[in-house]
Design an enzyme around this catalytic site. Structure first.
Site, PDB file in Angstrom:
ATOM      1  N   LYS A  13       0.840  -1.210   0.000  1.00 24.22           N
ATOM      2  CA  LYS A  13       0.000   0.000   0.000  1.00 24.22           C
ATOM      3  C   LYS A  13       0.874   1.259   0.000  1.00 24.22           C
ATOM      4  CE  LYS A  13      -2.122  -1.134   3.826  1.00 24.22           C
ATOM      5  NZ  LYS A  13      -1.414  -2.407   4.094  1.00 24.22           N
ATOM      6  N   ARG A  87     -10.119   0.671   8.045  1.00 20.99           N
ATOM      7  CA  ARG A  87      -9.816  -0.755   8.212  1.00 20.99           C
ATOM      8  C   ARG A  87     -11.009  -1.519   8.757  1.00 20.99           C
ATOM      9  NH1 ARG A  87      -4.041   0.452   8.722  1.00 20.99           N
ATOM     10  NH2 ARG A  87      -2.826  -1.451   8.895  1.00 20.99           N
ATOM     11  N   ARG A 127      11.627  -5.591   5.231  1.00 28.47           N
ATOM     12  CA  ARG A 127      11.406  -4.171   4.900  1.00 28.47           C
ATOM     13  C   ARG A 127      12.318  -3.281   5.764  1.00 28.47           C
ATOM     14  NH1 ARG A 127       5.614  -1.719   5.364  1.00 28.47           N
ATOM     15  NH2 ARG A 127       5.681  -2.867   7.321  1.00 28.47           N
ATOM     16  N   ARG A 153      10.926  -1.300  11.449  1.00 22.07           N
ATOM     17  CA  ARG A 153       9.735  -1.064  12.272  1.00 22.07           C
ATOM     18  C   ARG A 153       9.583  -2.126  13.359  1.00 22.07           C
ATOM     19  NH1 ARG A 153       4.912   0.228   8.087  1.00 22.07           N
ATOM     20  NH2 ARG A 153       3.775  -0.970   9.653  1.00 22.07           N
ATOM     21  N   ARG A 164      -0.387  -9.126  13.091  1.00 18.63           N
ATOM     22  CA  ARG A 164      -0.956  -8.108  12.185  1.00 18.63           C
ATOM     23  C   ARG A 164      -1.738  -8.762  11.056  1.00 18.63           C
ATOM     24  NH1 ARG A 164       4.175  -5.279  10.441  1.00 18.63           N
ATOM     25  NH2 ARG A 164       2.884  -3.999   9.083  1.00 18.63           N
TER      26      ARG A 164
END
Ligand code: AP5
Length: 213
Positions: A13, A87, A127, A153, A164
């Protein structure tokens, strides 16, 4: 133009939002980025910080307030792209009310990025984000330049990633039918090079793949 990007954590996203916002000249509004900025500034409440880092979702009212304030800023007058919001169905209903109260605005399209779970885990764990520019990298597919100052993160640790993905599946199960019923949902295969995915998004939006707005 008002666009909404939905998809599981790691679907791309943020990556697609940047490419699409450049294309359309509209701002990206990412609740995740806003919350991480508040975390860095030390203004995010401790209870919200703990939820985020462990991979859970914040209460609806916490993120609805952020969106209500951000979408009335001057750079949103020509539209915006929402990344990571809404969401849940209550968030989607609040967004409809908010847009209606801003002179009868409406969502143009909700783009759902589809990526299999096995790929999502791999994307998230590798990431890294540039601390200064926010540029998103992947240690294997899109490695950062040497010397970049990178952030890993807290919610990209393997134990938080699973939570998640579970939270996404549980809480968005009702969101997609909500938009499907309104005939706003456009599904796009999110597997492939980022530029290929962008072309698919532009194609489902029925827009030319290059040139002006
Ligand atoms: P948020 O920041 O929204 O995180 P997320 O939804 O978990 O999504 P991500 O940012 O992890 O992934 P992405 O889809 O943007 O993928 P990316 O482009 O980075 O939210 C974080 C937290 O904030 C939530 O868990 C929650 O606590 C809270 N929160 C936020 N909004 C909320 C809300 N509305 N309600 C309640 N709580 C909320 O890509 C991932 C990786 O894959 C990168 O390494 C990238 O380089 C790579 N990649 C991307 N595209 C490709 C491709 N095509 N091929 C190969 N690799 C690719």
């Amino acid at each position: 133009m008002i666009l909404v990007l939905v998809g599981p954590p790691g679907a791309g996203k943020g990556t697609q939002a940047k490419l699409l916002c450049d294309r359309y000249g509209i701002p990206q509004i990412s609740t995740g980025d806003m919350l991480r900025a508040a975390k860095r500034a030390g203004t995010l409440e401790k209870r919200y910080l703990d939820i985020m880092d462990s991979g859970g979702l914040l209460p609806d009212e916490a993120v609805i307030g952020l969106i209500a304030r951000r979408t009335v800023e001057p750079d949103c007058s020509r539209g915006f792209l929402l990344d990571g919001f809404p969401r849940t169905v209550p968030q989607a209903e609040a967004l409809d009310q908010l847009l209606a109260s801003q002179g009868g605005k409406r969502i143009d399209a909700v783009i759902q990025l589809d990526v299999p779970r096995s790929l999502l885990e791999e994307r998230l764990i590798h990431r890294r984000t540039d601390k200064g520019s926010g540029q998103i990298y992947h240690l294997v597919y899109n490695p950062p330049p040497p010397g970049a100052e990178l952030e890993h993160r807290a919610d990209d640790r393997p134990e938080a990633v699973g939570m998640r993905l579970d939270a996404y599946e549980a809480m968005t199960a009702a969101l997609l039918p909500f938009y499907e019923e309104k005939k706003l949902l456009l599904r796009v295969d999110g597997v492939g090079k980022p530029e290929e995915v962008t072309q698919r998004v532009l194609s489902v939006l029925g827009r030319p793949s290059s040139g002006g707005e």
